[in-house]
Design a protein around this motif. Structure first.
Motif, PDB file in Angstrom:
ATOM      1  N   ASP A  63       0.809  -1.226   0.000  1.00 62.76           N
ATOM      2  CA  ASP A  63       0.000   0.000   0.000  1.00 62.76           C
ATOM      3  C   ASP A  63       0.838   1.270   0.000  1.00 62.76           C
ATOM      4  OD1 ASP A  63      -2.326  -1.413  -0.069  1.00 62.76           O
ATOM      5  OD2 ASP A  63      -2.680  -1.352   2.085  1.00 62.76           O
ATOM      6  N   MET A  64       1.946   1.275  -0.730  1.00 63.53           N
ATOM      7  CA  MET A  64       2.776   2.474  -0.858  1.00 63.53           C
ATOM      8  C   MET A  64       2.096   3.456  -1.812  1.00 63.53           C
ATOM      9  SD  MET A  64       5.821   2.506   0.694  1.00 63.53           S
ATOM     10  CE  MET A  64       7.032   1.430   1.429  1.00 63.53           C
TER      11      MET A  64
ATOM     12  N   LEU B 287       1.079  -4.968   7.529  1.00 59.16           N
ATOM     13  CA  LEU B 287       2.207  -5.896   7.589  1.00 59.16           C
ATOM     14  C   LEU B 287       1.750  -7.296   7.999  1.00 59.16           C
ATOM     15  CD1 LEU B 287       5.216  -6.525   7.494  1.00 59.16           C
ATOM     16  CD2 LEU B 287       5.436  -5.578   9.811  1.00 59.16           C
ATOM     17  N   GLU B 288       0.838  -7.367   8.978  1.00 54.43           N
ATOM     18  CA  GLU B 288       0.315  -8.673   9.393  1.00 54.43           C
ATOM     19  C   GLU B 288      -0.395  -9.367   8.236  1.00 54.43           C
ATOM     20  OE1 GLU B 288      -2.129  -7.988  12.803  1.00 54.43           O
ATOM     21  OE2 GLU B 288      -0.447  -7.557  14.135  1.00 54.43           O
TER      22      GLU B 288
ATOM     23  N   ALA C  40       1.498  -8.275  20.771  1.00 56.67           N
ATOM     24  CA  ALA C  40       0.306  -8.562  19.971  1.00 56.67           C
ATOM     25  C   ALA C  40       0.694  -8.967  18.550  1.00 56.67           C
ATOM     26  CB  ALA C  40      -0.620  -7.345  19.946  1.00 56.67           C
ATOM     27  N   PHE C  41       1.717  -8.321  17.988  1.00 53.22           N
ATOM     28  CA  PHE C  41       2.188  -8.656  16.642  1.00 53.22           C
ATOM     29  C   PHE C  41       2.739 -10.078  16.615  1.00 53.22           C
ATOM     30  CE2 PHE C  41       5.675  -8.690  13.481  1.00 53.22           C
ATOM     31  CZ  PHE C  41       4.933  -8.399  12.336  1.00 53.22           C
TER      32      PHE C  41
ATOM     33  N   THR D 190       8.007  -3.792  13.347  1.00 49.44           N
ATOM     34  CA  THR D 190       6.913  -2.852  13.651  1.00 49.44           C
ATOM     35  C   THR D 190       7.409  -1.520  14.204  1.00 49.44           C
ATOM     36  OG1 THR D 190       6.603  -3.728  15.903  1.00 49.44           O
ATOM     37  CG2 THR D 190       5.331  -4.757  14.126  1.00 49.44           C
ATOM     38  N   ASN D 191       8.721  -1.351  14.359  1.00 43.13           N
ATOM     39  CA  ASN D 191       9.236  -0.062  14.834  1.00 43.13           C
ATOM     40  C   ASN D 191       8.742   1.067  13.925  1.00 43.13           C
ATOM     41  OD1 ASN D 191      10.582  -1.082  17.000  1.00 43.13           O
ATOM     42  ND2 ASN D 191      12.623  -0.495  16.321  1.00 43.13           N
ATOM     43  N   HIS D 192       8.204   2.094  14.525  1.00 39.53           N
ATOM     44  CA  HIS D 192       7.738   3.310  13.831  1.00 39.53           C
ATOM     45  C   HIS D 192       6.443   3.109  13.039  1.00 39.53           C
ATOM     46  CE1 HIS D 192      11.594   5.015  14.895  1.00 39.53           C
ATOM     47  NE2 HIS D 192      12.211   4.069  14.219  1.00 39.53           N
ATOM     48  N   LEU D 193       5.853   1.916  13.083  1.00 39.40           N
ATOM     49  CA  LEU D 193       4.620   1.690  12.330  1.00 39.40           C
ATOM     50  C   LEU D 193       3.406   2.031  13.189  1.00 39.40           C
ATOM     51  CD1 LEU D 193       5.173  -1.712  10.462  1.00 39.40           C
ATOM     52  CD2 LEU D 193       5.871   0.584   9.789  1.00 39.40           C
ATOM     53  N   ASP D 194       2.414   2.688  12.584  1.00 39.18           N
ATOM     54  CA  ASP D 194       1.149   2.900  13.291  1.00 39.18           C
ATOM     55  C   ASP D 194       0.300   1.638  13.163  1.00 39.18           C
ATOM     56  OD1 ASP D 194      -0.103   2.907  10.772  1.00 39.18           O
ATOM     57  OD2 ASP D 194      -0.118   5.083  10.641  1.00 39.18           O
ATOM     58  N   LEU D 195      -0.871   1.645  13.797  1.00 36.49           N
ATOM     59  CA  LEU D 195      -1.712   0.450  13.805  1.00 36.49           C
ATOM     60  C   LEU D 195      -2.136   0.033  12.400  1.00 36.49           C
ATOM     61  CD1 LEU D 195      -3.966   0.956  16.945  1.00 36.49           C
ATOM     62  CD2 LEU D 195      -2.444  -0.968  16.494  1.00 36.49           C
TER      63      LEU D 195
END
Length: 508
Positions: free
Chosen positions: A111-112, A162-163, A183-184, A151-156
């Motif tokens: 989704d870039m 990513l999941e 949770a990830f 997941t560093n710096h990623l929002d929900l």
């Protein structure tokens, strides 16, 4: 089928990070790699990728196996390149001209946005940079994927993306994930490796179930050790009693019996193994200054705006009271950080500094931002302590040591510390401010699981009042007792964050 076989692997960097690690990685394995900061997770991934050699043991890889390794940091050489070009250059040079369509497919899968693809990597947010590095590895179509703190710096929303992306990978593709996001790990793994210096523990379970099993095993080991030590002590006491009787009576039989009891005690002590004791990365403690005020902050339909004054949403009539642990929920760009900034200004400056926001005069703010901007990179931890707080040299050194800072670290520029070390230093500074209200923006960034749990415990045990922003779902669930959601142009209170989490997971 086993694709990677690890035998008796060990890494020593001054002290053992891990040793005697034996592990088979096969088709369909999704392994969560768990350990405190600085305990060898990234090092193990580099060993698996073949970029460094272990101190002992060996790694066997299937013939022709290709490994994709997504490290934490962006290589400096890529920062000036446009995103699309940075991903394209991951392909062999002879494929770059005719197979650039593979880059477009990978970027679309993550989704870039189109407008972002020609922007230099160095100008992207931390979250988009993480996904750009993932795209670089993905476009090479590796057989095995290694992810270091993905997941560093990623929002929900990006975490959910990513999941979903990981879930769509071929089922037989092994993936090894080093992460502190509980949770990830639960959502993406089916095995968990707890990396330890002496005896690492592997469970065919996702993180939360594996952690419960590990805690049970550690507790059983502790009970067994205490039982064995008590038995050995009783044998020694019996031996001492018989020895005295034997000496007084001149009985050779009792002397022999005494020797046998001592030997049994020694054998039991030698065989007994103490339960694993996790070496702390540094204590996290908070303070909670007294205040008689019941209402700490009143929001009277305040307008949260962008820096140029464009309205984002209205707060309505809201109160922050003693004991409230309020989590502010909302998608990126909705105004969470702007609201935190306005609250901070209203508390720190004179009454009326921000229209519609009033703080009680007795409020003392403890503020922590995700970038740790209040820590000066050129300054040493020791210098920071002496400048900001009324403590002498000896007290400053003791406080820093308690936060996990060795004497060497205390004299290093803060900019050279790891993210985890900076986070603990920031938490120490928060504690010494002695606040009665905490304003926390992504406080679990860079904290390992031990640190996250310690922060959760401190907030609860101190009955701390706080408003926080976080993308860590477990942290939000464990800490929050009130939840404010930015819903369009207004701020509303909701009973639970679960609907918000579900919306993020199902967003297109």
């Amino acid at each position: 089928m086993t694709t990677i076989h690890i035998r008796n692997l060990g890494i020593t960097l001054g002290k053992p990070l891990f040793s005697n690690l034996t592990l088979a990685i096969g088709a369909g394995d999704r392994i969560g790699l768990v350990a405190a900061n600085g305990r060898g997770k990234s090092t193990l991934l580099r060993c698996l990728a073949g970029t460094i050699e272990p101190s002992e043991g060996d790694i066997t890889r299937s013939r022709g196996l290709t490994i994709g390794h997504v490290e934490q940091d962006v290589p400096p050489a890529l920062l000036s390149l446009p995103l699309h070009e940075a991903v394209l250059k991951a392909l062999p040079e002879d494929l770059q001209l005719n197979e650039s369509w593979r880059v477009d497919m990978v970027l679309a899968g993550l989704d870039m946005p189109e407008e972002m693809r020609e922007r230099p990597v160095g100008q992207l947010s931390g979250g988009w940079q993480r996904l750009a590095m993932l795209a670089r590895v993905s476009v090479t179509e590796p057989d095995v994927l290694l992810l270091d703190e993905p997941t560093n710096h990623l929002d929900l929303w990006k975490i959910a993306r990513l999941e979903a992306w990981l879930d769509a990978l071929p089922r037989d593709m092994p993936v090894i994930i080093s992460s502190h996001d509980r949770a990830f790990l639960d959502a993406t793994t089916n095995r968990t490796l707890f990396l330890r210096p002496e005896q690492s523990a592997l469970y065919s379970l996702p993180y939360s179930e594996a952690r419960a099993a590990l805690d049970d095993s550690d507790a059983a080991d502790a009970r067994r050790y205490q039982r064995d030590m008590k038995t050995a002590e009783k044998l020694r006491q019996q031996a001492a009693k018989l020895n005295n009787i034997g000496i007084n009576s001149g009985s050779d039989l009792l002397v022999v019996k005494t020797k046998q009891l001592k030997q049994r005690a020694e054998k039991l002590e030698d065989a007994a193994k103490p339960a694993h004791l996790e070496r702390s990365s540094g204590a996290i403690r908070l303070a909670n200054r007294d205040t008689h005020a019941k209402v700490l902050v009143t929001l009277d339909d305040a307008i949260v705006t962008t820096p140029d004054g464009t309205p984002l949403f209205r707060t309505g009539r809201q109160f922050i009271c003693q004991g409230d642990r309020i989590v502010l929920l909302g998608a990126n760009g909705m105004g969470k950080s702007r609201m935190v900034t306005m609250l901070r200004r209203a508390i720190m400056e004179a009454d009326g500094a921000v229209e519609g926001i009033k703080a009680t005069p007795s409020l003392v703010l403890g503020y922590g931002d995700q970038a740790l901007n209040e820590l000066i990179d050129e300054e040493t931890p020791m210098r920071m302590m002496l400048r900001r707080f009324d403590v002498g040299d000896a007290r400053a050194r003791a406080l820093l040591a308690g936060a996990g800072m060795t004497i060497e670290m205390q004299g290093k520029p803060i900019g050279r510390l790891s993210g985890g070390q900076k986070a603990r230093l920031g938490m120490l500074a928060l504690r010494l401010t002695n606040p009665n209200f905490y304003l926390l923006d992504e406080p679990t960034n860079h904290l390992d699981i031990e640190g996250q749990e310690a922060l959760e415990s401190e907030l609860m045990a101190r009955q701390a009042s706080c408003l926080l922003v976080s993308h860590d779902r477990d942290f939000i669930r464990n800490v929050g007792n009130r939840f404010w959601l930015i819903d369009g142009k207004r701020l509303v209170e909701v009973e639970s964050p679960e609907a918000f989490f579900a919306a993020a997971a199902s967003a297109d």
